[in-house]
Write a protein that holds these residues in place. Sequence first.
Motif, PDB file in Angstrom:
ATOM      1  N   LEU A  70      -4.884  -1.182  -6.174  1.00 34.84           N
ATOM      2  CA  LEU A  70      -4.745  -2.354  -5.771  1.00 34.84           C
ATOM      3  C   LEU A  70      -4.305  -3.733  -4.701  1.00 34.84           C
ATOM      4  CD1 LEU A  70      -8.045  -1.734  -7.684  1.00 34.84           C
ATOM      5  CD2 LEU A  70      -7.943  -0.967  -5.925  1.00 34.84           C
ATOM      6  N   PHE A  71      -3.516  -3.430  -5.478  1.00 34.39           N
ATOM      7  CA  PHE A  71      -2.454  -4.580  -5.112  1.00 34.39           C
ATOM      8  C   PHE A  71      -0.692  -4.833  -4.777  1.00 34.39           C
ATOM      9  CE2 PHE A  71      -5.506  -6.240  -8.451  1.00 34.39           C
ATOM     10  CZ  PHE A  71      -6.562  -7.352  -7.458  1.00 34.39           C
ATOM     11  N   SER A  72      -0.698  -3.600  -4.385  1.00 36.33           N
ATOM     12  CA  SER A  72       1.286  -3.179  -3.816  1.00 36.33           C
ATOM     13  C   SER A  72       1.300  -3.611  -3.057  1.00 36.33           C
ATOM     14  CB  SER A  72       1.277  -2.415  -4.465  1.00 36.33           C
ATOM     15  OG  SER A  72       3.245  -2.246  -3.833  1.00 36.33           O
ATOM     16  N   ILE A  74      -1.072  -5.673  -0.539  1.00 33.19           N
ATOM     17  CA  ILE A  74      -1.528  -7.067  -0.818  1.00 33.19           C
ATOM     18  C   ILE A  74      -0.464  -8.325  -1.508  1.00 33.19           C
ATOM     19  CG2 ILE A  74      -2.880  -9.226  -1.644  1.00 33.19           C
ATOM     20  CD1 ILE A  74      -5.588  -6.613  -1.957  1.00 33.19           C
ATOM     21  N   GLY A  75       0.024  -8.052  -2.602  1.00 35.54           N
ATOM     22  CA  GLY A  75       1.533  -8.599  -3.574  1.00 35.54           C
ATOM     23  C   GLY A  75       2.512  -9.190  -2.405  1.00 35.54           C
ATOM     24  N   GLY A  76       2.868  -7.537  -1.857  1.00 34.51           N
ATOM     25  CA  GLY A  76       4.556  -7.518  -1.099  1.00 34.51           C
ATOM     26  C   GLY A  76       3.980  -8.427   0.141  1.00 34.51           C
ATOM     27  N   THR A  77       2.256  -8.435   0.652  1.00 28.56           N
ATOM     28  CA  THR A  77       2.584  -9.567   1.736  1.00 28.56           C
ATOM     29  C   THR A  77       2.627 -10.805   1.139  1.00 28.56           C
ATOM     30  OG1 THR A  77       1.274  -7.812   3.134  1.00 28.56           O
ATOM     31  CG2 THR A  77       0.645 -10.243   3.815  1.00 28.56           C
ATOM     32  N   PHE A  78       2.256 -11.162   0.907  1.00 25.66           N
ATOM     33  CA  PHE A  78       2.393 -11.912  -0.118  1.00 25.66           C
ATOM     34  C   PHE A  78       3.970 -12.371  -0.477  1.00 25.66           C
ATOM     35  CE2 PHE A  78      -2.399 -12.418  -0.329  1.00 25.66           C
ATOM     36  CZ  PHE A  78      -2.928 -13.788   0.436  1.00 25.66           C
ATOM     37  N   SER A 121      -1.510  -9.392 -16.038  1.00 24.80           N
ATOM     38  CA  SER A 121       0.603  -9.238 -16.021  1.00 24.80           C
ATOM     39  C   SER A 121       0.809  -7.646 -14.447  1.00 24.80           C
ATOM     40  CB  SER A 121       0.874  -8.769 -16.962  1.00 24.80           C
ATOM     41  OG  SER A 121       2.155  -8.729 -17.060  1.00 24.80           O
ATOM     42  N   ALA A 122       0.119  -7.004 -15.114  1.00 24.78           N
ATOM     43  CA  ALA A 122       0.504  -5.580 -14.409  1.00 24.78           C
ATOM     44  C   ALA A 122      -0.041  -6.007 -12.631  1.00 24.78           C
ATOM     45  CB  ALA A 122      -0.224  -4.588 -14.180  1.00 24.78           C
ATOM     46  N   ILE A 123      -0.632  -7.525 -12.388  1.00 27.74           N
ATOM     47  CA  ILE A 123      -1.264  -6.763 -10.661  1.00 27.74           C
ATOM     48  C   ILE A 123      -0.002  -8.520 -10.197  1.00 27.74           C
ATOM     49  CG2 ILE A 123      -2.791  -9.193  -9.583  1.00 27.74           C
ATOM     50  CD1 ILE A 123      -5.271  -7.977 -11.709  1.00 27.74           C
ATOM     51  N   LEU A 124      -0.023  -9.486 -11.206  1.00 28.13           N
ATOM     52  CA  LEU A 124       0.998 -10.798 -10.885  1.00 28.13           C
ATOM     53  C   LEU A 124       2.553  -9.921 -10.530  1.00 28.13           C
ATOM     54  CD1 LEU A 124       0.080 -12.774 -13.501  1.00 28.13           C
ATOM     55  CD2 LEU A 124       0.080 -13.169 -10.786  1.00 28.13           C
ATOM     56  N   SER A 125       2.890  -8.312 -11.715  1.00 19.09           N
ATOM     57  CA  SER A 125       4.109  -7.746 -10.996  1.00 19.09           C
ATOM     58  C   SER A 125       3.995  -7.552  -9.499  1.00 19.09           C
ATOM     59  CB  SER A 125       4.267  -6.557 -12.240  1.00 19.09           C
ATOM     60  OG  SER A 125       3.281  -5.889 -12.065  1.00 19.09           O
ATOM     61  N   GLN A 126       2.897  -7.440  -9.138  1.00 20.34           N
ATOM     62  CA  GLN A 126       2.662  -7.005  -8.252  1.00 20.34           C
ATOM     63  C   GLN A 126       2.345  -8.259  -6.431  1.00 20.34           C
ATOM     64  OE1 GLN A 126       2.923  -3.599  -7.816  1.00 20.34           O
ATOM     65  NE2 GLN A 126       2.570  -3.588  -9.188  1.00 20.34           N
ATOM     66  N   PHE A 127       2.798  -8.647  -7.005  1.00 20.72           N
ATOM     67  CA  PHE A 127       3.904  -9.896  -6.154  1.00 20.72           C
ATOM     68  C   PHE A 127       5.225 -10.476  -6.356  1.00 20.72           C
ATOM     69  CE2 PHE A 127      -1.438 -10.147  -6.120  1.00 20.72           C
ATOM     70  CZ  PHE A 127      -1.222 -10.789  -5.431  1.00 20.72           C
ATOM     71  N   SER A 128       5.520 -10.287  -8.013  1.00 18.05           N
ATOM     72  CA  SER A 128       6.799 -10.678  -8.512  1.00 18.05           C
ATOM     73  C   SER A 128       8.015  -9.850  -7.722  1.00 18.05           C
ATOM     74  CB  SER A 128       6.711 -11.029 -10.309  1.00 18.05           C
ATOM     75  OG  SER A 128       7.970 -10.668 -10.072  1.00 18.05           O
ATOM     76  N   GLN A 129       7.609  -8.715  -8.319  1.00 19.59           N
ATOM     77  CA  GLN A 129       8.517  -7.223  -7.919  1.00 19.59           C
ATOM     78  C   GLN A 129       9.353  -7.519  -6.114  1.00 19.59           C
ATOM     79  OE1 GLN A 129       8.091  -4.431  -6.348  1.00 19.59           O
ATOM     80  NE2 GLN A 129      10.779  -3.501  -7.203  1.00 19.59           N
ATOM     81  N   PRO A 130       8.807  -7.454  -5.448  1.00 21.28           N
ATOM     82  CA  PRO A 130       9.055  -7.677  -4.314  1.00 21.28           C
ATOM     83  C   PRO A 130       9.362  -8.627  -3.583  1.00 21.28           C
ATOM     84  CG  PRO A 130       6.587  -7.677  -3.862  1.00 21.28           C
ATOM     85  CD  PRO A 130       7.231  -6.851  -5.664  1.00 21.28           C
ATOM     86  N   SER A 131       9.343  -9.805  -4.502  1.00 25.07           N
ATOM     87  CA  SER A 131      10.353 -11.330  -4.420  1.00 25.07           C
ATOM     88  C   SER A 131      11.513 -10.713  -4.821  1.00 25.07           C
ATOM     89  CB  SER A 131       9.160 -12.211  -5.190  1.00 25.07           C
ATOM     90  OG  SER A 131       8.081 -12.572  -4.634  1.00 25.07           O
ATOM     91  N   ARG A 353       6.741  -6.297   2.102  1.00 26.86           N
ATOM     92  CA  ARG A 353       5.011  -4.965   2.664  1.00 26.86           C
ATOM     93  C   ARG A 353       5.193  -3.616   2.865  1.00 26.86           C
ATOM     94  NH1 ARG A 353       4.112  -8.944   8.293  1.00 26.86           N
ATOM     95  NH2 ARG A 353       5.927 -10.050   7.358  1.00 26.86           N
ATOM     96  N   VAL A 354       7.285  -3.688   3.240  1.00 29.08           N
ATOM     97  CA  VAL A 354       7.515  -2.012   2.976  1.00 29.08           C
ATOM     98  C   VAL A 354       7.686  -1.979   2.139  1.00 29.08           C
ATOM     99  CG1 VAL A 354       9.121  -0.707   3.184  1.00 29.08           C
ATOM    100  CG2 VAL A 354       8.669  -2.205   5.362  1.00 29.08           C
ATOM    101  N   ASN A 355       7.755  -2.438   0.801  1.00 31.69           N
ATOM    102  CA  ASN A 355       8.004  -2.197  -0.229  1.00 31.69           C
ATOM    103  C   ASN A 355       6.608  -1.669  -1.074  1.00 31.69           C
ATOM    104  OD1 ASN A 355       9.858  -1.717  -3.201  1.00 31.69           O
ATOM    105  ND2 ASN A 355       7.732  -3.808  -3.803  1.00 31.69           N
ATOM    106  N   GLY A 356       5.751  -2.493  -0.449  1.00 31.16           N
ATOM    107  CA  GLY A 356       4.034  -2.760  -0.822  1.00 31.16           C
ATOM    108  C   GLY A 356       3.524  -1.356  -0.157  1.00 31.16           C
ATOM    109  N   ILE A 357       4.330  -0.485   0.248  1.00 30.11           N
ATOM    110  CA  ILE A 357       3.539   0.545   1.256  1.00 30.11           C
ATOM    111  C   ILE A 357       4.200   1.568   0.581  1.00 30.11           C
ATOM    112  CG2 ILE A 357       3.157   1.590   3.447  1.00 30.11           C
ATOM    113  CD1 ILE A 357       3.492  -0.782   5.055  1.00 30.11           C
ATOM    114  N   LEU A 358       5.675   1.692   0.298  1.00 30.37           N
ATOM    115  CA  LEU A 358       6.373   2.586  -0.258  1.00 30.37           C
ATOM    116  C   LEU A 358       6.412   3.281  -1.539  1.00 30.37           C
ATOM    117  CD1 LEU A 358       9.788   2.490   1.313  1.00 30.37           C
ATOM    118  CD2 LEU A 358       7.400   4.242   2.134  1.00 30.37           C
ATOM    119  N   ASN A 359       5.560   2.102  -2.653  1.00 28.46           N
ATOM    120  CA  ASN A 359       5.099   2.697  -4.294  1.00 28.46           C
ATOM    121  C   ASN A 359       4.084   3.046  -3.987  1.00 28.46           C
ATOM    122  OD1 ASN A 359       7.718   1.466  -5.314  1.00 28.46           O
ATOM    123  ND2 ASN A 359       7.020  -0.585  -5.099  1.00 28.46           N
TER     124      ASN A 359
END
Length: 415
Positions: A70-72, A74-78, A121-131, A353-359
């Motif tokens: 749901l958030f990978s 979106i998180g990668g985009t942000f 926490s899992a949602i937030l990790s989708q923003f933190s990990q690509p950063s 965004r690339v990470n958020g699509i591939l994962n």
Amino acid sequence: MDAGGFFMHPFRSGLLANRVVQAIILSEVFLQIGIWIRNFAVLLYVVEMTGEDPFAVSMVSVAEYGPIFLFSFIGGTFADRWRPKKTMIWCELLSALSVFAVLFTLMTGSWQTVFFSMLFSAILSQFSQPSGLKLFKLHVPAEQVQEGMTLYQTVFSVFMVFGPILGTLAYQKLSIYGAIAITGVAFLLSAAALLVLLPEKDPDQVRETQTSVLREMKEGIQYLLSKQVLTLMGACFLAAGLAMGLIQPLGVFLVTERLGLAKESLQWLLTVYGIGMMLGGGLSLTMARRVAPQKLLVVGMFANAVGIVATGLSTSLGLTLAAQLLSGMSLPSISIGINTMIMQNTESQFVGRVNGILNPLFTGAMVVTMGMSGVLKNYFSLVTLYQASGILMFIGILFILPVYRRSAIGEEVEA
């Protein structure tokens, strides 16, 4: 050069003198401590509170993996829109606050809130990990990226072995309250490591954009499709996910049906697999500068495919353990190869965004075949299913072969 010299190579190359690498590795160590303690404590707590209710136990995995779908993206985009240091620190701080909030509600008697802790926490990790990946791209010299990814993967490999032990001990000795409290402290320490060690300013090319989120998501998809290397990696991710998910739930049947042992013996296969991951991480560390990432990926996937097929065919405990060791050793090579190729072939403004699509491609494919494997087992033998998994892994290799001989970083593949 001797083996010890190989393992010390990242230290001699000055990689660990890089404060960004120090920050990300130290932060990840604290994060893994918190995550493993939380995950196992919550799992054991839910089992205890529900009397081993299968639905409640399955919801633990849903809370852990659901946000990836749901958030990978979106998180990668942000992550591409915001400054990476600020994003990561706020994510860890908010994770810590959510954990302490859950601890308070637990003490007032509402035990179901443990699911919220994992989910948030899992949602937030989708923003933190690509950063974090973006920081690697911005601050680590290109020739050291693969070594950096190797060290990063080594942290995960170590915790794959010791994380379950750590989480179980924390729950047994400190109860759910102590385990959750330690998790919150670990997240705070992760944020502190980032705050102290990361540079105050990002490179000049980092700007918080004001364009629409939907437009940037569309641009991310167009960018990935325009890069043949990344498109091929997406297909590889899909095949590998299908392969891994197909056999993920079948380990216990492998032990009871193929080896004729008690189901509790599965722990030995998992332990050997974890040890293999640690050894594979160390081996990858020795080869980080000498082997191109696409070659590391192909070798890792080939070894994994062989290990999977051998595991399914074996009726000997010794051979099965050897195959598990081989599969475990191959996993760091796969992860390091993939992450390095993403870093080398993606511009910094598109890393998230690339990470958020591939994962999600990998995780989604894995979940699909995980859901099908139980049904398929009613119609096919374990040997057939493990062979099918190995074939899917070989198919994944075929997608990477067009870039196998590529030597220059970021060099495009001819169509």
